[in-house]
Scaffold this active site. Structure first.
Site, PDB file in Angstrom:
ATOM      1  N   TYR A 262      13.434  50.801  55.597  1.00  0.00           N
ATOM      2  CA  TYR A 262      13.395  51.261  57.118  1.00  0.00           C
ATOM      3  C   TYR A 262      13.045  51.618  57.793  1.00  0.00           C
ATOM      4  O   TYR A 262      11.471  51.551  57.984  1.00  0.00           O
ATOM      5  CB  TYR A 262      14.227  52.656  56.764  1.00  0.00           C
ATOM      6  CG  TYR A 262      14.504  54.063  57.255  1.00  0.00           C
ATOM      7  CD1 TYR A 262      15.877  54.126  57.676  1.00  0.00           C
ATOM      8  CD2 TYR A 262      14.004  54.499  58.195  1.00  0.00           C
ATOM      9  CE1 TYR A 262      16.394  54.393  58.654  1.00  0.00           C
ATOM     10  CE2 TYR A 262      14.173  56.013  58.861  1.00  0.00           C
ATOM     11  CZ  TYR A 262      15.558  55.735  59.268  1.00  0.00           C
ATOM     12  OH  TYR A 262      16.364  56.448  60.303  1.00  0.00           O
TER      13      TYR A 262
ATOM     14  N   LYS B 109       4.705  59.120  63.461  1.00  0.00           N
ATOM     15  CA  LYS B 109       4.329  60.322  62.914  1.00  0.00           C
ATOM     16  C   LYS B 109       3.244  60.532  62.741  1.00  0.00           C
ATOM     17  O   LYS B 109       2.731  61.394  63.844  1.00  0.00           O
ATOM     18  CB  LYS B 109       4.967  59.414  61.118  1.00  0.00           C
ATOM     19  CG  LYS B 109       6.902  59.627  61.404  1.00  0.00           C
ATOM     20  CD  LYS B 109       7.218  59.245  59.754  1.00  0.00           C
ATOM     21  CE  LYS B 109       8.010  58.736  59.540  1.00  0.00           C
ATOM     22  NZ  LYS B 109       9.440  59.359  59.774  1.00  0.00           N
TER      23      LYS B 109
ATOM     24  N   ASP C 149       6.261  47.511  60.311  1.00  0.00           N
ATOM     25  CA  ASP C 149       6.449  48.749  60.480  1.00  0.00           C
ATOM     26  C   ASP C 149       5.475  49.955  59.978  1.00  0.00           C
ATOM     27  O   ASP C 149       5.804  50.033  58.550  1.00  0.00           O
ATOM     28  CB  ASP C 149       7.717  48.850  60.490  1.00  0.00           C
ATOM     29  CG  ASP C 149       8.499  50.485  60.812  1.00  0.00           C
ATOM     30  OD1 ASP C 149       7.491  51.786  61.065  1.00  0.00           O
ATOM     31  OD2 ASP C 149       9.670  50.932  60.650  1.00  0.00           O
TER      32      ASP C 149
HETATM   33  C1  LIG Z   1       8.778  53.109  58.022  1.00  0.00           C
HETATM   34  C2  LIG Z   1       9.576  54.063  59.127  1.00  0.00           C
HETATM   35  N1  LIG Z   1       9.873  53.403  60.614  1.00  0.00           N
HETATM   36  C3  LIG Z   1      10.826  54.048  61.306  1.00  0.00           C
HETATM   37  C4  LIG Z   1      11.064  55.228  61.508  1.00  0.00           C
HETATM   38  C5  LIG Z   1      11.789  55.721  62.560  1.00  0.00           C
HETATM   39  O1  LIG Z   1      12.863  56.877  61.724  1.00  0.00           O
HETATM   40  P1  LIG Z   1      13.824  57.582  62.838  1.00  0.00           P
HETATM   41  O2  LIG Z   1      14.828  56.349  63.902  1.00  0.00           O
HETATM   42  O3  LIG Z   1      13.956  57.956  61.314  1.00  0.00           O
HETATM   43  O4  LIG Z   1      12.661  58.986  62.842  1.00  0.00           O
HETATM   44  C6  LIG Z   1      10.891  56.014  59.142  1.00  0.00           C
HETATM   45  C7  LIG Z   1      10.676  57.825  59.292  1.00  0.00           C
HETATM   46  O5  LIG Z   1      11.601  57.840  58.166  1.00  0.00           O
HETATM   47  C8  LIG Z   1       9.986  55.058  58.994  1.00  0.00           C
HETATM   48  O6  LIG Z   1       9.453  55.517  57.550  1.00  0.00           O
END
Ligand SMILES: Cc1ncc(COP(=O)(O)O)c(C=O)c1O
Length: 314
Positions: free
Chosen positions: A23, A153, A125
């Site tokens: 993700y 985060k 990522d």
């Molecule tokens: C691996 C990873 N990349 C990027 C994101 C950023 O996601 P979002 O756009 O939903 O904040 C997240 C959020 O959980 C993540 O776990």
């Protein structure tokens, strides 16, 4: 989102390869095959591209190619089929939005070698793994260096933050003439200050050792309890992150997600929540031991888990 735009501009190509089950945020670009259904996912070695939401333009889908995790040969085949078309491969180096799925020995190094051979950028990522698994994230632990890295985060110590970086040769294309980098909250002073303090004053080597040590201890307690009660589970843990997966065997790739017993996952989440152990919402998440957690917290957590298993086995 910005890292992918930069990669596309740098390479002069539109296609992106992303790993199934990984993700990378809620923007359109790679919101594909995050958790595709059995019916939609296609063959494991050559997965379909399955948008995770309606409303994503077909052109974006057509520019996103899916590869399986922990299968370097499949990635090599896919890049060969699309030689000269792919700007970058993006992946969570350790999958952390399907519980935790760890890379097999040598996999990340093979991905590095293959992307280099095909002239394709590699983006890690590390939004979830950065700082939490080690000061230098997965990149440090596995000693594999991507071309670009994404962070967020934990680096903000609780404030909303995101960052990306990489080789100078690539990053220097961010300017008003080539790749623009915009956003109302970019460089927000409060978040920047929180990030700076977090990284320079709070995440000391001792703090890392404390959190990671407690996380390992918690994982060991889980493993002991799972073995004692012969639960259909295993534990995946790396640094301050860890989780219980409701399946006997370790997960090699996203397809294992379909075998996870969601009824047990839900019961576990609720049982713990009702006893003061608050996991993030969603069964795909994991624990993150904070540097503020104490030995008592970990003992309490392990105790509640034992209670849960005892109740189930009655
Ligand atoms: C691996 C990873 N990349 C990027 C994101 C950023 O996601 P979002 O756009 O939903 O904040 C997240 C959020 O959980 C993540 O776990």
């Amino acid at each position: 989102m910005d890292a992918l735009r930069l990669a596309r501009a740098f390479a002069g190509r539109d296609k992106i390869v992303k790993i199934e089950g990984s993700y990378h945020g809620h923007h359109d670009t790679v919101l594909m095959s995050t958790k595709p259904s059995v019916e939609a996912a296609g063959p494991v070695e050559r997965p379909n591209t399955v948008p995770a939401s309606q409303g994503i333009p077909g052109d974006i889908k057509n520019n996103t190619i899916i590869a399986p995790y922990n299968d370097a040969e499949a990635l090599d085949r896919i890049l060969t089929e699309h030689e000269g078309e792919v700007a970058a491969v993006i992946t969570e180096a350790v999958l952390m939005n399907v519980g935790i799925m760890l890379p097999e020995e040598g996999y990340l190094q093979s991905v590095r070698d293959i992307t280099r051979r095909h002239g394709v950028l590699l983006i890690f990522d590390e939004v979830k793994t950065g700082v939490t698994v080690a000061p230098g994230g997965v990149t440090e632990i596995y000693a594999v260096e991507p071309d670009l890295i994404c962070l967020a985060k934990s680096i903000g110590g609780g404030m909303p933050i995101g960052a990306f970086g990489g080789r100078e040769e690539i990053m220097r294309h961010i300017n008003h003439e080539e790749v623009i980098h915009l956003g109302t909250f970019n460089g927000n002073p409060m978040s920047m200050r929180a990030g700076l303090v977090t990284l320079t004053e709070i995440f000391t080597p001792e703090a890392h050792a404390h959190a990671n040590g407690l996380s390992k201890q918690l994982a060991d307690s889980y493993i002991g309890i799972i073995e004692e009660f012969d639960m259909p589970m295993h534990v995946a843990q790396i640094g301050a992150k860890g989780c219980a997966m409701f399946r006997y065997e370790r997960a090699r790739n996203y397809r294992a997600w379909w075998d996870i017993d969601m009824r047990l996952s839900y019961a576990y989440w609720l049982f713990l929540a009702n006893r003061g152990i608050l996991f993030p919402p969603g069964f795909d998440d994991q624990w993150t031991v904070s540097i503020q957690h104490t030995q008592d917290d970990i003992d309490q957590h392990a105790h509640v888990f034992q209670q849960f298993v005892t109740e189930l086995r009655r």
